[in-house]
Design a protein around this motif. Structure first.
Motif, PDB file in Angstrom:
ATOM      1  N   GLY A 509     -14.703   0.510   1.794  1.00 56.25           N
ATOM      2  CA  GLY A 509     -13.445   0.045   2.358  1.00 56.25           C
ATOM      3  C   GLY A 509     -13.130  -1.386   1.932  1.00 56.25           C
ATOM      4  N   PHE A 510     -11.846  -1.753   2.021  1.00 51.58           N
ATOM      5  CA  PHE A 510     -11.431  -3.107   1.672  1.00 51.58           C
ATOM      6  C   PHE A 510     -10.165  -3.450   2.455  1.00 51.58           C
ATOM      7  CE2 PHE A 510      -8.895  -0.429  -1.056  1.00 51.58           C
ATOM      8  CZ  PHE A 510      -7.676  -1.078  -1.147  1.00 51.58           C
ATOM      9  N   THR A 511      -9.844  -4.729   2.488  1.00 56.99           N
ATOM     10  CA  THR A 511      -8.597  -5.205   3.091  1.00 56.99           C
ATOM     11  C   THR A 511      -8.009  -6.281   2.186  1.00 56.99           C
ATOM     12  OG1 THR A 511      -9.780  -6.867   4.399  1.00 56.99           O
ATOM     13  CG2 THR A 511      -9.359  -4.741   5.457  1.00 56.99           C
ATOM     14  N   VAL A 512      -6.718  -6.518   2.341  1.00 57.02           N
ATOM     15  CA  VAL A 512      -6.026  -7.550   1.574  1.00 57.02           C
ATOM     16  C   VAL A 512      -6.032  -8.836   2.395  1.00 57.02           C
ATOM     17  CG1 VAL A 512      -3.858  -8.254   0.496  1.00 57.02           C
ATOM     18  CG2 VAL A 512      -4.585  -5.848   0.417  1.00 57.02           C
ATOM     19  N   PRO A 524      -8.140   0.993   3.960  1.00 61.55           N
ATOM     20  CA  PRO A 524      -8.123   1.766   2.716  1.00 61.55           C
ATOM     21  C   PRO A 524      -9.491   1.767   2.049  1.00 61.55           C
ATOM     22  CG  PRO A 524      -7.040  -0.348   2.412  1.00 61.55           C
ATOM     23  CD  PRO A 524      -7.335  -0.227   3.880  1.00 61.55           C
ATOM     24  N   VAL A 525      -9.703   2.747   1.187  1.00 57.79           N
ATOM     25  CA  VAL A 525     -10.979   2.913   0.490  1.00 57.79           C
ATOM     26  C   VAL A 525     -10.732   2.865  -1.015  1.00 57.79           C
ATOM     27  CG1 VAL A 525     -12.923   4.477   0.052  1.00 57.79           C
ATOM     28  CG2 VAL A 525     -11.998   4.246   2.371  1.00 57.79           C
ATOM     29  N   ALA A 526     -11.616   2.202  -1.728  1.00 58.57           N
ATOM     30  CA  ALA A 526     -11.522   2.124  -3.183  1.00 58.57           C
ATOM     31  C   ALA A 526     -12.864   2.489  -3.806  1.00 58.57           C
ATOM     32  CB  ALA A 526     -11.104   0.720  -3.628  1.00 58.57           C
ATOM     33  N   ALA A 568      -2.711  -1.068  -7.319  1.00 59.44           N
ATOM     34  CA  ALA A 568      -1.598  -2.013  -7.371  1.00 59.44           C
ATOM     35  C   ALA A 568      -0.332  -1.390  -6.800  1.00 59.44           C
ATOM     36  CB  ALA A 568      -1.364  -2.453  -8.815  1.00 59.44           C
ATOM     37  N   ARG A 569      -0.100  -0.135  -7.104  1.00 56.86           N
ATOM     38  CA  ARG A 569       1.118   0.539  -6.633  1.00 56.86           C
ATOM     39  C   ARG A 569       1.076   0.775  -5.129  1.00 56.86           C
ATOM     40  NH1 ARG A 569       0.922   3.970 -10.206  1.00 56.86           N
ATOM     41  NH2 ARG A 569      -0.285   5.567  -9.128  1.00 56.86           N
ATOM     42  N   GLN A 570      -0.093   1.112  -4.591  1.00 57.32           N
ATOM     43  CA  GLN A 570      -0.194   1.392  -3.159  1.00 57.32           C
ATOM     44  C   GLN A 570      -0.195   0.120  -2.318  1.00 57.32           C
ATOM     45  OE1 GLN A 570      -3.604   3.891  -2.413  1.00 57.32           O
ATOM     46  NE2 GLN A 570      -2.787   5.638  -3.553  1.00 57.32           N
ATOM     47  N   LEU A 571      -0.835  -0.941  -2.803  1.00 57.64           N
ATOM     48  CA  LEU A 571      -0.985  -2.158  -1.993  1.00 57.64           C
ATOM     49  C   LEU A 571       0.113  -3.191  -2.249  1.00 57.64           C
ATOM     50  CD1 LEU A 571      -3.353  -2.590   0.027  1.00 57.64           C
ATOM     51  CD2 LEU A 571      -3.814  -0.816  -1.671  1.00 57.64           C
ATOM     52  N   TRP A 572       0.629  -3.228  -3.493  1.00 60.25           N
ATOM     53  CA  TRP A 572       1.662  -4.217  -3.815  1.00 60.25           C
ATOM     54  C   TRP A 572       2.823  -3.529  -4.535  1.00 60.25           C
ATOM     55  CZ3 TRP A 572      -3.590  -5.131  -4.708  1.00 60.25           C
ATOM     56  CH2 TRP A 572      -4.183  -6.084  -3.883  1.00 60.25           C
ATOM     57  N   VAL A 582      -8.852  -9.903  -2.141  1.00 58.50           N
ATOM     58  CA  VAL A 582      -9.256  -8.766  -1.309  1.00 58.50           C
ATOM     59  C   VAL A 582     -10.621  -9.059  -0.709  1.00 58.50           C
ATOM     60  CG1 VAL A 582      -7.909  -6.997  -2.507  1.00 58.50           C
ATOM     61  CG2 VAL A 582     -10.180  -7.605  -3.362  1.00 58.50           C
ATOM     62  N   GLN A 583     -10.826  -8.482   0.457  1.00 54.74           N
ATOM     63  CA  GLN A 583     -12.143  -8.539   1.090  1.00 54.74           C
ATOM     64  C   GLN A 583     -12.737  -7.142   1.013  1.00 54.74           C
ATOM     65  OE1 GLN A 583     -12.333  -9.243   5.347  1.00 54.74           O
ATOM     66  NE2 GLN A 583     -14.256 -10.368   5.116  1.00 54.74           N
TER      67      GLN A 583
END
Length: 805
Positions: A509-512, A524-526, A568-572, A582-583
């Motif tokens: 998981g990560f966060t902006v 969200p997961v990457a 990039a498309r989903q987050l920005w 990102v964290q």
């Protein structure tokens, strides 16, 4: 018994008097029964034969499952596993395991794959070593010496099946390991790999911390505990853990999958589809033989009438008829089993790696029993139409007709119905094969996100005893890449933790940074990959924005990451992600890396998966554990020379370091499509056989009809009918049967094709283009089959016919 033996002797004499009929019938049945036997042997080995563990029906895989996640079979947190084990009462035992790997030293170093397992792993599977013993709890604690259990194959291949090896130490990278036991030859590894050794999985107090998911868990249900009851209990435990560990477990549950279902995987549907297809081929073969038997019944009408006039009862004539049919079926079955034995060897040799337990394929007692049953049923089935052909009701008219053989209206209609059924079944098989062909065409046209041509991949694993820290590992990898990039024939080279189509790899998981933190379980997961600066060039993954990692992005530099287009498309959406931070719940959550570039999307595990966010870390800023995949792009097809160059470079840098899992990217890509390609090839083969049998059946019916109507055709031509009129009349009769079969087959195919399910990709189960193509092919083949008897009919000499009258 005596009368039965008389019937058998009479049947043998009758079949010897008709060698052409006997040979054609036996070969037709052998083709159908042999194909069914071969495919059933695959189904038996993969789906029906019990797994080689004690009471395998009570074994289940226990996965974690996140609500709304991409899979319901996620790897497990060791901390959750330990709580499951403490709190559940449905299992006799729960064992955890993870992947492992080691390098065996000696004259030729060899990298082998293994598993780390909890000490109760073998007791949960209810298996014991052939030699030695399994692990103790003491041996699974940290700080103990390294101990191994070897597979029978590794023991024989590497150590010459030396029985004194148990208790001895063997040389491995980083030191030695003591061999505690040897597993029996019958012991088969669990799915997802070919492990050749096992070592203890150490779980201590630190593993109660919720820090990641990477383990797999297998459990044995207690006697009398149902799967549903165990699922209910595990759901309750998972719910309690979600309340106790909100940040880590919110939205996560447990998923129990029977081990037999886990092993068969996606191959279950493919094998059942192929088994259904080959069963249709047998039905078509039986229809062909039934038509031959109808003709034989008509030709033997005088004989049957004589026997009836001499006092033979109808039941005796009927039994004699069925005796001949079953005898033919048994002969065809025996030849079919011989063909199946050869076909099984071919299936094993040519079979894809994606089909589990294929190496266990054999024609065993169960397969033989099914073959005998199928042969007997086929004999009865194709003999039945002869009863309507006059066998059971011989009449005195048979004595007056002499050698002339004409079938009644009912028999002619029945023969026509058999042809219609054959055409319909052939259309179903052709349509299914056509759908799979179009599906595979659509799938192979999907953009992988990189250029797979002339790309070689190999696994590199550095022993932690020799390379204990990130700095030494990075230094070794950089020296290796420098040598390879200077090697003639190698255009580019790079490193990554997981190459595409190798497996799911790591994800987290990560966060902006700067945005509100999502609720627990909603982040969200990457997917996470660690790459060296040359990876994107070697793979030819396009850079869309910013820059890629460079040699300057090392351990002391500011933390940076590269992301893919989907992230990039989903987050920005509609904005520039360059410079954002990102964290990531990765090795250092406080690092807050900066996004420096955006690269094209790359397919991760298969061509038909949904694209997911992906984060690429520079190799110098993230630990790799010493394991990396090498990608080398060659100038032309130079796989062998490139592999030799890699081995030579490794020997120069570290003589005891091997490479493993060497494969071209095309091979990895092809392996992801085996569940579609294998049934497509087999279904196409059986569809071709069905088409040929249907054409032969249509030809046989028309040829017999022309023979019956010789007088009529002669009279017609004597009264002025032209040869072209006769040809048209025969063709219309054959094509009318074909069109009727197409109509019936269209309805059947529209229903049956839906079972193909996930085997289809972007092709509807009722695809009109595919139906049009296979229907046209079927009409053309049927037209050719009709043309031969039509031309023979057109050459009828009316003078000869009328003189015979």
């Amino acid at each position: 018994m005596d009368t039965l033996l008389q019937d058998l002797r009479y049947a043998l004499r009758a079949l010897r008097r008709s060698p052409g009929f006997t040979v054609v019938t036996v070969l037709t049945l052998a083709l159908g029964i042999g194909a069914n036997t071969a495919i059933f042997s695959v189904v038996n080995a993969v789906l029906l034969r019990p797994l080689p563990y004690g009471a395998p029906d009570r074994l289940v895989m226990v996965w974690e499952r996140k609500s709304g996640g991409p899979t319901d079979r996620n790897v497990v947190s060791p901390a959750n596993y330990l709580d499951w084990k403490d709190r559940s009462s449905s299992f006799e035992g729960l064992a955890a395991f993870t992947w492992s790997g080691t390098t065996l030293l000696g004259d030729i170093p060899e990298r082998v794959q293994g598993r780390k397992v909890t000490p109760d792993f073998f007791s949960v599977l209810a298996v014991a070593p052939a030699l030695g013993r399994t692990f103790t709890d003491e041996e699974a604690r940290k700080g103990q010496g390294r101990v191994l259990i070897l597979s029978d194959g590794l023991w024989r291949r590497r150590f010459g099946a030396d029985p004194t090896l148990v208790g001895q130490s063997i040389a491995v990278a980083g030191g030695t390991a003591t061999v505690l036991g040897i597993m029996p030859r019958s012991f088969q590894p669990l799915p997802w790999g070919q492990e050749e050794y096992w070592e203890p999985l150490t779980l201590g107090a630190d593993d109660h911390l919720r820090r990641g998911r990477y383990a797999q868990v297998i459990g044995r249900l207690k006697p009398g505990v149902t799967l549903a009851a165990a699922e209910a209990e595990m759901a309750g435990i998972a719910g309690a853990l979600a309340q106790e560990y909100v940040e880590f477990n919110t939205g996560w549950g447990a998923n129990l999958v029977p081990l037999s279902e886990q092993v068969s995987g996606s191959s279950r549907l493919a094998l059942l589809v192929v088994l259904g297809a080959v069963s249709l081929v047998l039905l078509i073969a039986c229809a062909n033989v039934a038509n031959l038997m109808l003709g034989r019944a008509a030709s033997r009408r005088r004989e049957l009438a004589v026997r009836s006039a001499l006092g033979a009862p109808r039941w005796r004539l009927t039994r004699q008829w069925f005796t001949e049919g079953v005898l033919l079926a048994c002969a065809g079955g025996a030849l079919g089993v011989l063909l199946a034995v050869w076909g099984v060897d071919l299936l094993v040799a040519a079979g894809p790696t994606g089909i589990p337990r294929l190496a266990e394929l054999s024609v065993d007692g169960r397969v033989l029993a099914v073959s005998v049953l199928v042969s007997l049923l086929a004999g009865v089935l194709f003999s039945l139409p002869g009863l309507w052909g006059g066998v059971a009701r011989p009449s005195a008219t048979g004595l007056r007709e002499g050698a002339r053989t004409t079938a009644g209206t009912g028999a002619r209609r029945f023969r026509g119905a058999l042809v219609i059924g054959q055409v319909a079944l052939a259309l179903v098989l052709l349509f299914g094969a056509g759908l799979l062909v179009r599906s595979l065409q659509r799938l192979t046209a999907v953009d992988t996100g990189f250029d797979p041509r002339n790309l070689l991949t190999a696994q590199l694993d550095l022993p932690l005893a020799s390379y204990p820290d990130d700095a030494r590992q990075d230094a070794f990898f950089r020296r290796l890449l420098e040598r390879l990039r200077a090697t003639p024939g190698i255009e580019a080279a790079g490193l990554v933790t997981y190459v595409p189509f190798m497996g799911a790899g790591a994800a987290t998981g990560f966060t902006v940074v700067g945005r509100p933190r999502p609720s627990a379980g909603e982040e969200p997961v990457a997917d996470i990959r660690v790459v060296d600066p040359g990876y994107f060039d070697a793979m030819k993954i396009p850079l869309r924005l910013g820059r890629g990692p460079t040699a300057a992005d090392g351990a002391g530099a500011p933390p940076v990451v590269v992301i893919n287009e989907t992230m990039a498309r989903q987050l920005w959406p509609g904005s520039d992600p360059i410079g954002q931070r990102v964290q990531v719940s990765w090795w250092n959550e406080q690092a807050l890396p900066e996004v420096i570039g955006v690269v094209g999307d790359v397919r991760r595990t298969s061509l038909d998966e949904d694209l997911r966010p992906m984060i690429y870390y520079p190799m110098g800023q993230s630990p790799t554990g010493g394991g990396m995949m090498l990608v080398a792009r060659t100038r032309g097809d130079a796989t062998a020379s490139t592999t030799a160059a890699i081995r030579q470079a490794l020997r120069e840098l570290d003589p005891v370091l091997p490479i493993s899992d060497v494969a071209t990217m095309y091979n990895r890509l092809a392996a992801t499509m085996t569940d579609r390609r294998y049934p497509m090839i087999l279904l196409g083969l059986f569809a071709g056989v069905a088409l040929a049998l249907a054409a032969i059946g249509l030809y046989g019916v028309l040829a017999f009809a022309v023979g019956e109507r010789t007088r009529e055709l002669g009279v017609r031509m004597a009264l002025g009918a032209r040869p072209v009129d006769i040809v048209g009349m025969v063709l219309r009769g054959g094509l009318s049967l074909t069109l009727a079969g197409l109509g019936l087959g269209a309805v059947t195919a529209a229903i049956v094709s839906r079972v193909l399910g996930h085997l289809l990709y972007q092709v509807p189960a009722t695809d009109p283009a595919t139906f049009g193509a296979v229907s046209t092919l079927l009409v053309i083949v049927a037209g050719v089959a009709c043309l031969v008897p039509a031309r023979r009919a057109a050459r009828t000499d009316p003078i000869v016919v009328l003189r015979a009258e």
